[in-house]
Design a protein around this motif. Structure first.
Motif, PDB file in Angstrom:
ATOM      1  N   LEU A   1       0.806  -1.223   0.000  1.00 47.10           N
ATOM      2  CA  LEU A   1       0.000   0.000   0.000  1.00 47.10           C
ATOM      3  C   LEU A   1       0.835   1.266   0.000  1.00 47.10           C
ATOM      4  O   LEU A   1       0.296   2.362  -0.178  1.00 47.10           O
ATOM      5  CB  LEU A   1      -0.948  -0.006   1.208  1.00 47.10           C
ATOM      6  N   LYS A   2       2.136   1.143   0.199  1.00 42.92           N
ATOM      7  CA  LYS A   2       2.994   2.331   0.145  1.00 42.92           C
ATOM      8  C   LYS A   2       3.268   2.756  -1.292  1.00 42.92           C
ATOM      9  O   LYS A   2       3.283   3.942  -1.599  1.00 42.92           O
ATOM     10  CB  LYS A   2       4.318   2.062   0.873  1.00 42.92           C
ATOM     11  N   ASN A   3       3.506   1.774  -2.158  1.00 38.10           N
ATOM     12  CA  ASN A   3       3.890   2.124  -3.527  1.00 38.10           C
ATOM     13  C   ASN A   3       3.001   1.500  -4.596  1.00 38.10           C
ATOM     14  O   ASN A   3       3.190   1.755  -5.785  1.00 38.10           O
ATOM     15  CB  ASN A   3       5.345   1.710  -3.790  1.00 38.10           C
ATOM     16  N   GLY A   4       2.036   0.673  -4.198  1.00 34.40           N
ATOM     17  CA  GLY A   4       1.125   0.070  -5.171  1.00 34.40           C
ATOM     18  C   GLY A   4       1.678  -1.137  -5.894  1.00 34.40           C
ATOM     19  O   GLY A   4       1.038  -1.652  -6.821  1.00 34.40           O
ATOM     20  N   ASN A   5       2.854  -1.626  -5.510  1.00 35.77           N
ATOM     21  CA  ASN A   5       3.413  -2.817  -6.150  1.00 35.77           C
ATOM     22  C   ASN A   5       2.560  -4.037  -5.810  1.00 35.77           C
ATOM     23  O   ASN A   5       2.102  -4.202  -4.679  1.00 35.77           O
ATOM     24  CB  ASN A   5       4.851  -3.052  -5.701  1.00 35.77           C
ATOM     25  N   LEU A   6       2.390  -4.905  -6.806  1.00 34.68           N
ATOM     26  CA  LEU A   6       1.522  -6.069  -6.660  1.00 34.68           C
ATOM     27  C   LEU A   6       2.314  -7.350  -6.900  1.00 34.68           C
ATOM     28  O   LEU A   6       3.073  -7.451  -7.866  1.00 34.68           O
ATOM     29  CB  LEU A   6       0.363  -5.990  -7.660  1.00 34.68           C
ATOM     30  N   LYS A   7       2.150  -8.312  -6.011  1.00 37.70           N
ATOM     31  CA  LYS A   7       2.682  -9.656  -6.210  1.00 37.70           C
ATOM     32  C   LYS A   7       1.510 -10.629  -6.152  1.00 37.70           C
ATOM     33  O   LYS A   7       0.541 -10.392  -5.422  1.00 37.70           O
ATOM     34  CB  LYS A   7       3.697 -10.014  -5.116  1.00 37.70           C
ATOM     35  N   GLY A   8       1.605 -11.694  -6.921  1.00 36.39           N
ATOM     36  CA  GLY A   8       0.481 -12.609  -6.939  1.00 36.39           C
ATOM     37  C   GLY A   8       0.868 -14.015  -7.331  1.00 36.39           C
ATOM     38  O   GLY A   8       1.935 -14.260  -7.904  1.00 36.39           O
ATOM     39  N   TYR A   9      -0.025 -14.932  -7.016  1.00 31.90           N
ATOM     40  CA  TYR A   9       0.130 -16.330  -7.400  1.00 31.90           C
ATOM     41  C   TYR A   9      -1.137 -16.764  -8.122  1.00 31.90           C
ATOM     42  O   TYR A   9      -2.247 -16.606  -7.605  1.00 31.90           O
ATOM     43  CB  TYR A   9       0.361 -17.216  -6.168  1.00 31.90           C
ATOM     44  N   SER A  10      -0.980 -17.276  -9.347  1.00 35.32           N
ATOM     45  CA  SER A  10      -2.106 -17.764 -10.133  1.00 35.32           C
ATOM     46  C   SER A  10      -2.321 -19.238  -9.833  1.00 35.32           C
ATOM     47  O   SER A  10      -1.441 -20.070 -10.095  1.00 35.32           O
ATOM     48  CB  SER A  10      -1.825 -17.568 -11.632  1.00 35.32           C
ATOM     49  N   PHE A  11      -3.488 -19.587  -9.280  1.00 32.18           N
ATOM     50  CA  PHE A  11      -3.787 -20.979  -8.971  1.00 32.18           C
ATOM     51  C   PHE A  11      -3.918 -21.802 -10.248  1.00 32.18           C
ATOM     52  O   PHE A  11      -3.432 -22.938 -10.316  1.00 32.18           O
ATOM     53  CB  PHE A  11      -5.087 -21.073  -8.158  1.00 32.18           C
ATOM     54  N   GLN A  12      -4.576 -21.239 -11.244  1.00 33.71           N
ATOM     55  CA  GLN A  12      -4.818 -21.977 -12.470  1.00 33.71           C
ATOM     56  C   GLN A  12      -3.511 -22.306 -13.188  1.00 33.71           C
ATOM     57  O   GLN A  12      -3.317 -23.407 -13.695  1.00 33.71           O
ATOM     58  CB  GLN A  12      -5.734 -21.181 -13.405  1.00 33.71           C
ATOM     59  N   ASN A  13      -2.591 -21.345 -13.239  1.00 33.56           N
ATOM     60  CA  ASN A  13      -1.346 -21.529 -13.983  1.00 33.56           C
ATOM     61  C   ASN A  13      -0.177 -21.923 -13.101  1.00 33.56           C
ATOM     62  O   ASN A  13       0.927 -22.132 -13.613  1.00 33.56           O
ATOM     63  CB  ASN A  13      -0.997 -20.237 -14.733  1.00 33.56           C
TER      64      ASN A  13
END
Length: 464
Positions: A443-455
């Motif tokens: 929330l400080k810089n808007g950077n996003l990390k994620g994990y795709s369950f499908q892929n």
């Protein structure tokens, strides 16, 4: 986050949860090993006999036997693999691994396609308890859940409690080891219900509605249970089969100085207010703009164009509220959303009509919700606005950080999902669970990390 065709081919040559796929892949690897053995033997024979090397013969030995099984394997893997899917549950909990890393535990439903054609796709779904590292997206552990459709109930100490369609399964938080199943709860196993909404994790204890109509409490330490009349009420149990922690949102919120309101209004809503009408309650996907106003001028409901804060539009934009931070009773927001306290002449003949219109308009903007909670704020004082990328159905959501003092948007990040099933804010880290991904927002810089369950893929994105 979709896989390319090459990614799908590479993925096909990796072991997964489908037995047929793993058996077929093992056979191919055995054939490949045999081909390599005979190719090496061919070269050694040529060297020993000093015969001429034939490229055609070499590749016939090395590759020839693999062509048909590999082509058949890829056709089956790409067609059935494309029809298979992984769906996460709607609830999650966070914890620290043995190494001190942040991790998320939840359930996944893995549908494995066995047949696909013009009459549809057929297969089976297996449910797993999964722990994922929030830093790398890698699996910390994965444990198969017995029974039918499964969902996480909650966490008590170092244990995770899962509903498995036919009862309970308890799993060790750090290792993923199964500690107990329904049959292990001696004396109460015959009372365990087969409905998710009849279970509750509360105050480090596990409660359930027994099949005999009584409330039972399970002690997580020794996994024993007994009838109880303390610490639980019927109203404490969930009303729906599965419900995660979702955002509370509203179109209207108080400024930091509490002398005016910020309202997200579409052009149609603004024009309706200016013309003396009401806003339409069924509008969707409208371009909304941010206005700073008191909504009341000269004893009438009013918003003017010159109160627009910025030219940037938000499609179906709404402020996110913090359901853990209730508004104080003396908060000025209540005065700003009370028509009577802002007019000087309550005896005027037009007062009643304006009062009723004010109530309808503020109701349409979600005052009932925003009067309960403060806005969700970052450590830098930004408020979060949830909106959409486009007006199309199932469009991806966006998250913007708005500074109410400078009246500027600090960052906007695309979330790559059209719905959110559960959320958790810890400091300046916001964890989001959707039907496709597990997302972590800085929330400080808007950077996003994620994990795709499908892929089964970890990804990272920066703000726009």
């Amino acid at each position: 986050m979709e896989l390319t065709f090459w990614d799908r081919i590479v993925r096909a040559f990796q072991y997964d949860l489908a037995i047929w796929h793993n058996v077929f892949l093992t056979i191919i690897y055995i054939i490949a090993g045999a081909c390599v053995f005979f190719a090496i033997r061919y070269i050694r024979t040529l060297i020993r006999k000093k015969e001429r090397f034939s490229i055609t013969a070499f590749f016939t030995i090395l590759i020839g036997p693999l062509v048909f099984p590999v082509v058949l394997f890829l056709i089956l893997s790409l067609s059935l693999g494309g029809s298979s899917s992984v769906t996460p549950g709607q609830k999650f909990v966070t914890f620290k691994t043995s190494n001190g890393d942040e991790a998320v535990a939840l359930t996944t439903g893995n549908f494995l396609a066995n047949e696909t054609g013009k009459y549809g796709t057929y297969g089976s779904t297996r449910y797993y308890a999964v722990a994922l590292s929030q830093e790398s997206g890698k699996k910390v552990w994965q444990t198969k859940l017995s029974g039918g459709e499964a969902e996480l109930l909650g966490k008590t100490g170092d244990k995770l409690w899962y509903f498995t369609g036919n009862g309970l399964q308890v799993i060790a938080l750090k290792t993923g080891k199964t500690l107990a199943k329904t049959s292990d709860f001696k004396g109460i196993q015959n009372q365990l219900p087969k409905n998710y909404e009849n279970y509750l994790v509360k105050d480090q204890l596990v409660y359930f509605k027994g099949l005999d109509g009584q409330f039972y409490r399970i002690n997580p330490k020794n996994l024993t249970g007994k009838v109880t009349k303390e610490g639980i009420r019927a109203a404490d149990f969930p009303e729906t089969p599965v419900s995660g922690e979702k955002f509370e949102t509203a179109q209207i919120i108080a400024t930091p100085d509490n002398d005016q309101l910020f309202a997200l209004l579409s052009d149609k809503e603004l024009q309706a207010i200016q013309a003396g009408g009401d806003i339409e309650m069924d509008q969707e996907n409208e371009r909304s703009y941010l206005y700073q106003t008191k909504l009341v001028k000269q004893n009438k409901v009013a918003v003017s164009d010159n109160e627009k804060v910025m030219s940037e539009a938000f499609i179906s934009g709404e402020f996110i509220l913090d359901s853990s931070r209730k508004r104080p009773t003396n908060d000025a927001f209540h005065t700003l959303t009370d028509f009577t306290s802002q007019v000087s002449d309550t005896e005027n003949s037009a007062y009643s009509n304006e009062y009723n219109r004010f109530v309808r308009i503020t109701g349409g903007l979600g005052v009932a919700t925003s009067s309960k909670y403060l806005p969700l704020a970052t450590s830098e004082g930004n408020w979060l606005i949830l909106h959409y990328e486009t007006i199309e159905r199932n469009s991806s959501l966006k998250l913007s950080a708005f500074n109410p003092r400078t009246k500027q948007v600090s960052w906007t990040t695309l979330l790559y999902t059209s719905s959110i099933s559960s959320t958790l804010k810890q400091g300046d880290k916001l964890t989001l669970l959707s039907n496709d991904d597990l997302l972590e927002m800085n929330l400080k810089n808007g950077n996003l990390k994620g994990y795709s369950f499908q892929n089964d893929r970890f990804f990272s994105k920066k703000p726009e």
